[in-house]
Design an enzyme around this catalytic site. Sequence first.
Site, PDB file in Angstrom:
ATOM      1  CE1 TYR A 304      38.482  48.226  37.735  1.00 39.86           C
ATOM      2  CE2 TYR A 304      36.860  49.481  38.953  1.00 39.86           C
ATOM      3  CZ  TYR A 304      38.137  49.353  38.459  1.00 39.86           C
ATOM      4  OH  TYR A 304      39.069  50.327  38.693  1.00 39.86           O
ATOM      5  CB  CYS A 305      38.891  44.989  40.572  1.00 39.61           C
ATOM      6  SG  CYS A 305      40.130  44.741  41.884  1.00 39.61           S
ATOM      7  CG  LEU A 306      38.754  42.076  44.482  1.00 41.22           C
ATOM      8  CD1 LEU A 306      38.497  42.195  45.972  1.00 41.22           C
ATOM      9  CD2 LEU A 306      39.911  41.144  44.217  1.00 41.22           C
ATOM     10  N   GLY A 308      35.491  40.894  38.668  1.00 36.66           N
ATOM     11  CA  GLY A 308      35.826  40.077  37.508  1.00 36.66           C
ATOM     12  C   GLY A 308      36.229  38.674  37.895  1.00 36.66           C
ATOM     13  CG  PHE A 332      36.249  46.445  33.182  1.00 34.05           C
ATOM     14  CD1 PHE A 332      36.375  46.418  31.800  1.00 34.05           C
ATOM     15  CD2 PHE A 332      34.994  46.676  33.716  1.00 34.05           C
ATOM     16  CE1 PHE A 332      35.279  46.606  30.980  1.00 34.05           C
ATOM     17  CE2 PHE A 332      33.895  46.879  32.915  1.00 34.05           C
ATOM     18  CZ  PHE A 332      34.030  46.836  31.532  1.00 34.05           C
TER      19      PHE A 332
END
Length: 568
Positions: A304-306, A308, A332
């Site tokens: 998710y975000c960073l 990812g 994500f």
Amino acid sequence: MAEIAETMDTAAHAALSSMTGGLSPAALGMVYADWALHLAASPGKRAELGISALEKWAEYQRFLMQCAMSHGEKHCVTEGKKDRRFRHPDWDAKPFGAYKEAFLLAQQWWEEATTGIHGVSAANEKAVGFAARQVLDAMSPANFPLTNPEIIEKTVEENGANLARGFQNYLNDMKGAVLHERLGGESEYRVGENLAVTPGKVVYRNHLMELIQYEPATDKVQPEPVLIVPAWIMKYYILDLSPENSMVKYLTEQGYTVFMISWRNPTAEDRDLGFDDYRRMGPMAALDEIQKITGSQRIHGAGYCLGGTLLSVAAAAMARDGDARLASMTLFAAQMDFTDAGELMLFINESQVSFLEDMMWKEGYLDATQMSGAFQLLRSTDLVWSRIQHEYLMGEKPRYNDLMSWNADTTRMPYRMHSEYLRRMFLENRFAEGKFMVGDDPVTPYDIRIPIFSVGTETDHVAPWKSAYKVEQLTHSPVTFVLTNGGHNAGVVSEPGHPRRHYRIHSSKDSDHYLPPAQWEKVADLKDGSWWPEWAEWLKTQQQGDAVAPPKMGKALCDAPGTYVMME
């Protein structure tokens, strides 16, 4: 002598940062200078702006005349100028319609004044336009009690009690800021009580993370486990909020064995931890432990975000080194390429990064309050001015929901890690260009061959969906891309049954021709509802083998949500 001078400069910048919300005055000054000097050297543009100002003044005079000559109270309306700040019906009445019209015309003129100037760089044009909007937003008639009909109505109804409550709210916020109290302390949501309550155990711990294994919710599970890597910038439990919107709980109910990384909140002693430390002690250490616990040779990663971005770097390094344990990857709202990273890039340049490094110099980390300036400005209408109106002028206090409570549960970032991330990813875009070093050699997204499921959100200010969509170009993988409505957080926390949800989805093979974002939107299937079932089904297609009995739980160090998530 040079070291003494450098230390003095660093200390001065660190002190200055407390007054600027973490934004570099030099960076803003250079943007302004680029715009102002090129405008001064453009007589044609200045003449055009002068004519536009006269036209808008004439339009405003006509509007005032029509408004004055109307007999009703609701006729000061200009069609086509929509702004959510002016939704109250009395904004169309006298004299408030005149205030609104003047503001909207000024907003239009300044948009013309900050765009289309020959010689101004594209980045600086965006930045100066953004800065102009911030100044205008501060001057909006919606922000002042004598020009906002909604506030006047509230004050008359309550005989000024709303202003008294608002002043008390202001004093409480100032007290919290001075005492460094965490926002959202009055929330009814508590971690381990009604947040992050999906049953599980902490089965591994190192200095940087705790690994949570969640208890199975079905008699049979898919044969290959799922590892979720959240962003280290916030607490992990955005993916395990309340039971009704917990992604973790949903996955376990669909028959998946789920593991989650919970990052430690770093302190000054962690100042020298870098990006590769997070890779090694985060996803790589987790993969090792999951393999020991489950015996599975294939593990499905989700970031998710960073998180990812970190997982993508780990996947590229594993592909380079012949490590085949990662069977698929889900992203994500995550980016591999940062050339089009949205309005957040307005604050990321050499001047700003150097300023942030000086801020972190004394404490060894970047605190959430020091990061707040840029993120609040990105959505100042909602996060700053709307809050002033409702909490200080109308005397209302927000009722925290689970997502707001999570958002207030802030974390820190180590000096070295944050500096490396901003410089190597944002400024230099090394990963997308195949220049990001892991060990002695560079890694590239092009080496990634595993199937990818990637999610972008329509109104994302942090990771714009067209930037997340670049996974199609950067990797050598079959990609299923989903575009869901909502923002960076709400678009991801999009559980089945959530009202007014829709998404677009389209899958491509590595051999397919690339579809630009506009074309992708045309061919993607538009569906109502949550994208979570789509992902759960996609994960099932990536499994090898039939459903099996749940694997054993690892050796429990403590119950979920663990200890690191509780660190202030």
